[in-house]
Enzyme design. Structure first.
Site, short mmCIF file in Angstrom:
data_model
loop_
_atom_site.label_atom_id
_atom_site.label_comp_id
_atom_site.label_asym_id
_atom_site.label_seq_id
_atom_site.Cartn_x
_atom_site.Cartn_y
_atom_site.Cartn_z
CE LYS A 62 -4.38 -1.95 2.52
NZ LYS A 62 -4.74 -1.49 3.50
CB ALA A 78 -1.86 1.15 8.12
CG ASP A 79 -3.41 -4.31 4.50
OD1 ASP A 79 -4.70 -4.97 5.54
OD2 ASP A 79 -3.91 -4.61 3.45
CD GLN A 80 -6.33 -4.92 12.47
OE1 GLN A 80 -7.56 -4.71 11.70
NE2 GLN A 80 -5.88 -4.77 13.69
N GLY A 115 0.80 -4.47 10.42
CA GLY A 115 1.80 -4.28 9.61
C GLY A 115 1.48 -2.79 9.77
#
Length: 202
Positions: A62, A78-80, A115
């Protein structure tokens, strides 16, 4: 440059992430990354990445995607990912699927891996992953229905189909981990990285 727009970009449309950055007093704008997250997750799985590495890879992807379109800017990605008993769960499309996903998490401990990455147009400058462990109560079906009625479609924005900042909190027994990590943005490590790589932005 500073007079026309902030130097910092958040590559996310998440209301929670936007609120966390704003609450920390950062000047930024939001420009969601135009990537296929499900395909990125599939690519990570094909490469043999676990849930932790997948969260990091998604955050980096991203950040890099938005940074490539915005030369000279610093981008936060950011990611999860959500892992439960070895399975990687994903966002769902409707309330029926949300209901089933929550039933699957009932009485179990699951893990949220969040993350976060910083990137410029020439690549990733820094990235990290923080993990939180969450255990759901053995709630009844009627408790689940009450919670879903209170939450409405908001649960569809979360990989776990819940919002700890909302009525979903009543479904939980125990939480171990950083609150910011649970909301999808490890804020303290991010601020530390910004102090190192871009102190003028703080």
């Amino acid at each position: 440059m500073w007079k026309s727009f902030p130097m910092l970009i958040l590559a996310s449309r998440s209301a929670a992430r936007n609120a966390l950055l704003a609450g920390a007093g950062l000047k930024f704008e939001s420009r969601p990354a135009r990537i296929d997250e499900r395909q990125q997750s599939a690519n990570a799985a094909a490469a043999g990445l676990d849930a932790v590495a997948t969260a990091k890879a998604l955050a980096e992807a991203k950040a890099e995607a938005v940074a490539a379109e915005n030369p000279g800017r610093i981008v936060i990605g950011a990611d999860q990912t959500l892992e439960c008993e070895g399975r990687l769960l994903h966002k769902v499309a409707d309330m029926a699927a949300a209901r089933e996903q929550l039933r699957g998490l009932r009485g179990r401990t699951h893990y949220l891996h969040s993350g976060v990455a910083l990137a410029r147009e020439d690549g990733v400058m820094w990235s990290a992953v923080e993990t939180a462990a969450l255990r759901m109560r053995d709630f009844s079906n009627s408790e689940l229905e009450t919670t879903l009625a209170l939450e409405g479609d908001a649960v569809l924005t979360s990989v776990g189909c819940y919002r700890l900042e909302g009525p979903s909190i009543r479904l939980f027994e125990r939480i171990e981990g950083d609150y910011f990590t649970i909301l999808g943005l490890p804020l303290l490590p991010l601020l530390s990285a910004l102090r190192q790589y871009a102190p003028k932005l703080l």
